[in-house]
Design an enzyme around this catalytic site. Structure first.
Site, PDB file in Angstrom:
ATOM      1  N   CYS A   8       0.867  -1.181   0.000  1.00 22.06           N
ATOM      2  CA  CYS A   8       0.000   0.000   0.000  1.00 22.06           C
ATOM      3  C   CYS A   8       0.902   1.229   0.000  1.00 22.06           C
ATOM      4  CB  CYS A   8      -0.987  -0.027   1.166  1.00 22.06           C
ATOM      5  SG  CYS A   8      -0.276   0.193   2.813  1.00 22.06           S
ATOM      6  N   ASN A  11       2.405   1.566   4.273  1.00 29.06           N
ATOM      7  CA  ASN A  11       2.660   0.308   4.978  1.00 29.06           C
ATOM      8  C   ASN A  11       2.348   0.400   6.467  1.00 29.06           C
ATOM      9  OD1 ASN A  11       5.426  -1.921   5.670  1.00 29.06           O
ATOM     10  ND2 ASN A  11       3.382  -2.488   5.047  1.00 29.06           N
ATOM     11  N   CYS A  13      -1.434   0.791   7.298  1.00 27.37           N
ATOM     12  CA  CYS A  13      -2.874   0.508   7.423  1.00 27.37           C
ATOM     13  C   CYS A  13      -3.264  -0.753   6.649  1.00 27.37           C
ATOM     14  CB  CYS A  13      -3.718   1.687   6.939  1.00 27.37           C
ATOM     15  SG  CYS A  13      -3.549   3.192   7.921  1.00 27.37           S
ATOM     16  N   ARG A  14      -3.397  -0.628   5.336  1.00 27.86           N
ATOM     17  CA  ARG A  14      -3.958  -1.703   4.518  1.00 27.86           C
ATOM     18  C   ARG A  14      -3.035  -2.901   4.364  1.00 27.86           C
ATOM     19  NH1 ARG A  14      -5.287   1.836  -0.633  1.00 27.86           N
ATOM     20  NH2 ARG A  14      -3.315   2.730   0.058  1.00 27.86           N
ATOM     21  N   SER A  15      -1.796  -2.670   3.937  1.00 25.28           N
ATOM     22  CA  SER A  15      -0.919  -3.820   3.686  1.00 25.28           C
ATOM     23  C   SER A  15      -0.530  -4.572   4.954  1.00 25.28           C
ATOM     24  CB  SER A  15       0.304  -3.424   2.846  1.00 25.28           C
ATOM     25  OG  SER A  15       1.073  -2.431   3.465  1.00 25.28           O
ATOM     26  N   ASP A 124      -8.197   3.752   1.430  1.00 23.21           N
ATOM     27  CA  ASP A 124      -7.155   3.946   2.429  1.00 23.21           C
ATOM     28  C   ASP A 124      -7.773   4.474   3.726  1.00 23.21           C
ATOM     29  OD1 ASP A 124      -4.924   4.523   3.945  1.00 23.21           O
ATOM     30  OD2 ASP A 124      -3.826   5.440   2.282  1.00 23.21           O
TER      31      ASP A 124
END
Length: 159
Positions: A8, A11, A13-15, A124
């Site tokens: 993401c 690095n 939140c999402r990933s 995001d």
């Protein structure tokens, strides 16, 4: 060994959420000796920092470990070290493609694994605050990815 990298922007939140969720699923299926999971960001703002508080709180609520996770930036060596590079949105995918170093890994957008979803990118939560929505997408995407990996690598027979 099969290596999966989620990518993401920062690095945090999402990933890392996807990394933790897939690691959890891999362990539950007894595939942790066969599949390794990591995450990275295309930007360097958060290198060395733990996942975002919203990601940590959500993972805690599902009893999913994020122990020892720290943000890192995507690098050219990742192309040869990972079989699958899973990007959270179009911008992340474009940024990864612009990193010199090769095309050995398969580059996939997470939402391409979920063709029935109307969203085509994982939003995001750093900006939206909607960590639950991201978790729902990541959880379903990890199920689809794991099913694909098991089929492509005949892992069902190896357990």
């Amino acid at each position: 060994m099969i290596h999966v990298l989620f990518v993401c922007l920062g690095n945090i939140c999402r990933s890392p959420m996807a990394e933790a969720v897939l690691r959890h699923k891999v362990k539950e299926k007894g595939l942790h000796q066969l599949i390794q999971v990591d995450s990275a960001g295309t930007g360097d703002w958060h290198v060395g920092k733990p996942p975002h508080e919203g990601t940590r709180n959500l993972l805690d609520s599902y009893r999913i470990s994020y122990a020892n996770m720290a943000a890192r930036q995507f690098e050219s060596a990742d192309f040869s070290q990972f079989n699958y590079i899973i990007c959270m949105d179009d911008s992340n995918a474009a940024n990864v493609r612009n990193v010199p170093g090769g095309e050995e890994a398969e580059l996939i957008k997470l939402m391409d694994l979920l063709p029935d979803e109307t969203l085509r990118e994982v939003p995001d939560p750093y900006y939206t605050g909607n960590f639950e929505e991201v978790y729902r997408l990541v959880d379903a995407g990890c199920d689809a990815l794991l099913e694909r990996i098991e089929k492509e690598h005949s892992l069902v027979e190896l357990r």
